[in-house]
Write a protein that holds these residues in place. Structure first.
Motif, mmCIF file in Angstrom:
data_model
loop_
_atom_site.group_PDB
_atom_site.id
_atom_site.type_symbol
_atom_site.label_atom_id
_atom_site.label_comp_id
_atom_site.label_asym_id
_atom_site.label_seq_id
_atom_site.Cartn_x
_atom_site.Cartn_y
_atom_site.Cartn_z
ATOM 1 N N ARG A 143 -2.735 -2.186 -14.262
ATOM 2 C CA ARG A 143 -2.179 -2.054 -13.009
ATOM 3 C C ARG A 143 -2.947 -1.214 -12.037
ATOM 4 N NH1 ARG A 143 2.576 -5.037 -13.285
ATOM 5 N NH2 ARG A 143 3.652 -4.929 -15.254
ATOM 6 N N VAL A 144 -3.417 -0.081 -12.380
ATOM 7 C CA VAL A 144 -4.022 0.685 -11.935
ATOM 8 C C VAL A 144 -5.462 0.235 -11.416
ATOM 9 C CG1 VAL A 144 -5.277 2.943 -11.802
ATOM 10 C CG2 VAL A 144 -3.134 2.853 -12.708
ATOM 11 N N VAL A 145 -6.117 -0.547 -12.336
ATOM 12 C CA VAL A 145 -7.466 -0.810 -11.919
ATOM 13 C C VAL A 145 -7.012 -2.216 -10.896
ATOM 14 C CG1 VAL A 145 -9.473 -2.254 -12.835
ATOM 15 C CG2 VAL A 145 -8.459 -0.247 -14.019
ATOM 16 N N ASP A 146 -6.245 -2.919 -11.194
ATOM 17 C CA ASP A 146 -6.084 -4.156 -10.063
ATOM 18 C C ASP A 146 -5.582 -3.386 -8.805
ATOM 19 O OD1 ASP A 146 -6.337 -5.849 -12.355
ATOM 20 O OD2 ASP A 146 -4.401 -6.233 -12.825
ATOM 21 N N ASP A 147 -5.099 -2.524 -8.795
ATOM 22 C CA ASP A 147 -4.727 -1.940 -7.378
ATOM 23 C C ASP A 147 -5.833 -1.477 -6.752
ATOM 24 O OD1 ASP A 147 -3.827 -0.775 -5.173
ATOM 25 O OD2 ASP A 147 -2.787 0.626 -6.048
ATOM 26 N N PRO A 148 -6.398 -2.242 -5.643
ATOM 27 C CA PRO A 148 -7.636 -1.739 -4.779
ATOM 28 C C PRO A 148 -7.670 -0.288 -4.086
ATOM 29 C CG PRO A 148 -6.318 -3.430 -3.441
ATOM 30 C CD PRO A 148 -5.715 -3.088 -4.776
ATOM 31 N N ASN A 149 -6.360 0.232 -3.878
ATOM 32 C CA ASN A 149 -6.221 1.456 -3.259
ATOM 33 C C ASN A 149 -6.090 2.729 -4.338
ATOM 34 O OD1 ASN A 149 -5.712 0.120 -0.604
ATOM 35 N ND2 ASN A 149 -3.885 -0.371 -1.578
ATOM 36 N N SER A 150 -6.463 2.224 -5.726
ATOM 37 C CA SER A 150 -6.086 3.396 -6.698
ATOM 38 C C SER A 150 -7.397 4.262 -6.839
ATOM 39 C CB SER A 150 -5.863 2.854 -8.086
ATOM 40 O OG SER A 150 -6.995 2.034 -8.626
ATOM 41 N N GLY A 203 24.569 -5.764 1.146
ATOM 42 C CA GLY A 203 23.849 -6.581 1.924
ATOM 43 C C GLY A 203 22.501 -6.208 2.472
ATOM 44 N N LEU A 204 22.063 -5.243 2.001
ATOM 45 C CA LEU A 204 20.609 -4.629 2.031
ATOM 46 C C LEU A 204 19.661 -4.961 0.967
ATOM 47 C CD1 LEU A 204 21.527 -1.229 3.970
ATOM 48 C CD2 LEU A 204 20.936 -3.375 5.114
ATOM 49 N N ALA A 205 18.307 -4.933 1.339
ATOM 50 C CA ALA A 205 17.366 -5.518 0.351
ATOM 51 C C ALA A 205 16.100 -4.858 0.982
ATOM 52 C CB ALA A 205 17.430 -6.924 0.166
ATOM 53 N N GLU A 206 15.194 -4.634 -0.082
ATOM 54 C CA GLU A 206 13.809 -4.515 0.549
ATOM 55 C C GLU A 206 12.601 -5.559 -0.461
ATOM 56 O OE1 GLU A 206 13.427 -0.393 -0.447
ATOM 57 O OE2 GLU A 206 13.285 -0.730 -2.901
ATOM 58 N N LEU A 207 11.684 -5.579 0.424
ATOM 59 C CA LEU A 207 10.310 -6.537 0.091
ATOM 60 C C LEU A 207 9.240 -5.447 -0.108
ATOM 61 C CD1 LEU A 207 9.339 -9.322 -0.626
ATOM 62 C CD2 LEU A 207 8.493 -9.232 1.886
ATOM 63 N N CYS A 208 8.937 -5.373 -1.627
ATOM 64 C CA CYS A 208 7.726 -4.538 -1.748
ATOM 65 C C CYS A 208 6.566 -5.200 -1.751
ATOM 66 C CB CYS A 208 8.222 -3.507 -3.140
ATOM 67 S SG CYS A 208 9.727 -2.580 -3.087
ATOM 68 N N LEU A 209 5.402 -4.845 -1.320
ATOM 69 C CA LEU A 209 4.296 -5.493 -1.226
ATOM 70 C C LEU A 209 2.984 -4.613 -1.586
ATOM 71 C CD1 LEU A 209 4.756 -6.828 2.300
ATOM 72 C CD2 LEU A 209 5.113 -8.488 0.328
ATOM 73 N N ARG A 210 2.233 -5.408 -2.721
ATOM 74 C CA ARG A 210 0.851 -4.918 -2.856
ATOM 75 C C ARG A 210 0.043 -5.794 -3.088
ATOM 76 N NH1 ARG A 210 0.985 -2.717 -8.952
ATOM 77 N NH2 ARG A 210 2.011 -1.024 -8.023
ATOM 78 N N GLY A 211 -1.219 -5.716 -2.404
ATOM 79 C CA GLY A 211 -2.248 -6.849 -2.641
ATOM 80 C C GLY A 211 -3.865 -6.252 -2.474
ATOM 81 N N ARG A 212 -4.849 -7.031 -2.666
ATOM 82 C CA ARG A 212 -6.192 -6.622 -2.765
ATOM 83 C C ARG A 212 -6.548 -5.900 -1.442
ATOM 84 N NH1 ARG A 212 -7.662 -8.785 -7.426
ATOM 85 N NH2 ARG A 212 -7.158 -10.954 -8.189
ATOM 86 N N GLU A 213 -6.188 -6.569 -0.333
ATOM 87 C CA GLU A 213 -6.286 -6.194 1.077
ATOM 88 C C GLU A 213 -5.255 -5.850 1.714
ATOM 89 O OE1 GLU A 213 -8.525 -9.181 2.865
ATOM 90 O OE2 GLU A 213 -10.003 -9.397 1.349
ATOM 91 N N LEU A 214 -4.245 -5.169 0.905
ATOM 92 C CA LEU A 214 -2.887 -4.561 1.645
ATOM 93 C C LEU A 214 -2.178 -3.311 1.054
ATOM 94 C CD1 LEU A 214 -0.423 -5.555 3.485
ATOM 95 C CD2 LEU A 214 0.440 -6.716 1.296
ATOM 96 N N ALA A 215 -2.176 -2.326 1.849
ATOM 97 C CA ALA A 215 -1.562 -1.137 1.301
ATOM 98 C C ALA A 215 -0.058 -1.425 0.766
ATOM 99 C CB ALA A 215 -1.787 -0.128 2.444
ATOM 100 N N GLU A 216 0.246 -0.839 -0.218
ATOM 101 C CA GLU A 216 1.535 -0.940 -0.942
ATOM 102 C C GLU A 216 2.560 -0.570 0.222
ATOM 103 O OE1 GLU A 216 2.398 1.012 -4.440
ATOM 104 O OE2 GLU A 216 0.841 0.032 -5.433
#
Length: 294
Positions: free
Chosen positions: A240-247, A152-165
């Motif tokens: 993936r590293v290049v696409d991540d704006p926080n890398s 009954g538990l889950a997690e939503l993992c987010l990554r974005g151009r203007e969003l920290a993981e």
């Protein structure tokens, strides 16, 4: 759903039983269908599908000038064209018309739903089905997964151009018939071990004012970090590293080399005196970053 200026269009493009989806929404919406909620069970592919979506947007804006629109396509594979090229090029070409639609409209959120693979991945975003080309086109990536061993538990993992993981926790509400956000506070996600290996390798070469190729990064990861993956896997990882704006890593188009920081002219193209100044500056900058990290 009770906000007067918000409209939602859910496109169930997956050719599954309609009655199952209809029953699910009736339960979620307490048996009533809000006037600002539309559902479609068939949708054309590619440019024709984008054009029809533009028509729906124009229709809503005609009656509500400042309307906020949310469009969900489930699953996106059923509305994508299949252009020529390798897997990466195909994904970029297939997703781009839909991305341009969202970018060209103010107040429009486009959610493209796909599946994850069953394999176990070091990086949760690697579990997304299909080529990494799609991830380079969209603005934000979200992976919703159940927590292993926690019913009954889950997690939503987010990554974005203007969003920290970020990781957001959810629990399933049996009475409500849907997933509910837990009030536990959102937690930042740690970079995957493999991606951190790649970033560390690039920074290592940067200390000597060098810009490594994918092959050199792969060799460094194998020799000094015990990496067991193939060179092809490293290329996917680097995308993936290049696409991540926080890398903090960028890729020089044309040369194919990677570096930490913003692209600058190659050191080999300047005279020896300027080369020494540039090298000293690069070493100083990296040294300062490393001191901050430690």
């Amino acid at each position: 759903m009770d906000e007067p200026d918000m409209f939602v269009l859910y496109i169930h493009a997956d050719p599954g039983p309609r009655r199952v989806i209809q029953a699910r929404f009736r339960r979620m919406l307490d048996g009533r269908r809000p006037a600002n909620f539309d559902i479609a069970f068939e949708w054309p592919r590619g440019d024709e599908g984008v054009s029809r979506l533009e028509g729906w947007i124009a229709q809503k804006r005609a009656s509500h000038k400042n309307a906020r629109l949310v469009i969900v396509i489930d699953t996106v594979e059923h509305v994508l064209e299949k252009p020529k090229g390798n897997a990466y090029e195909q994904a970029v070409a297939a997703y781009s018309p839909w991305a341009r639609l969202a970018h060209g409209q103010v107040g429009v959120s486009l959610v493209l739903v796909t599946h994850t693979t069953k394999a176990s991945w070091d990086d949760v975003f690697d579990s997304i089905q299909g080529s990494t080309g799609a991830q380079g086109v969209v603005d934000t990536i979200a992976v919703f997964q159940r927590q292993a061993g926690k019913d009954g538990l889950a997690e939503l993992c987010l990554r974005g151009r203007e969003l920290a993981e970020t990781r957001v926790n959810f629990r399933f509400g049996s009475e409500e018939g849907r997933w509910l956000k837990e009030d536990m506070g959102d937690t930042p996600m740690q970079p995957s071990v493999q991606r951190q290996m790649a970033v560390d390798a690039i920074r290592h070469f940067g200390q000597f004012a060098r810009r490594p190729s994918a092959q050199e990064i792969h060799a460094r990861m194998q020799e000094h970090a015990g990496y067991k993956g193939t060179a092809s896997t490293v290329r996917t990882l680097l995308r993936r590293v290049v696409d991540d704006p926080n890398s903090g890593v960028c890729w020089e188009r044309g040369s194919g080399y990677y570096m930490a920081g913003s692209p600058t002219p190659p050191i080999d193209n300047v005279d020896s005196e300027d080369r020494e100044i540039r090298s000293a500056s690069t070493l100083s900058t990296l040294s300062a970053e490393q001191q901050l990290e430690t």
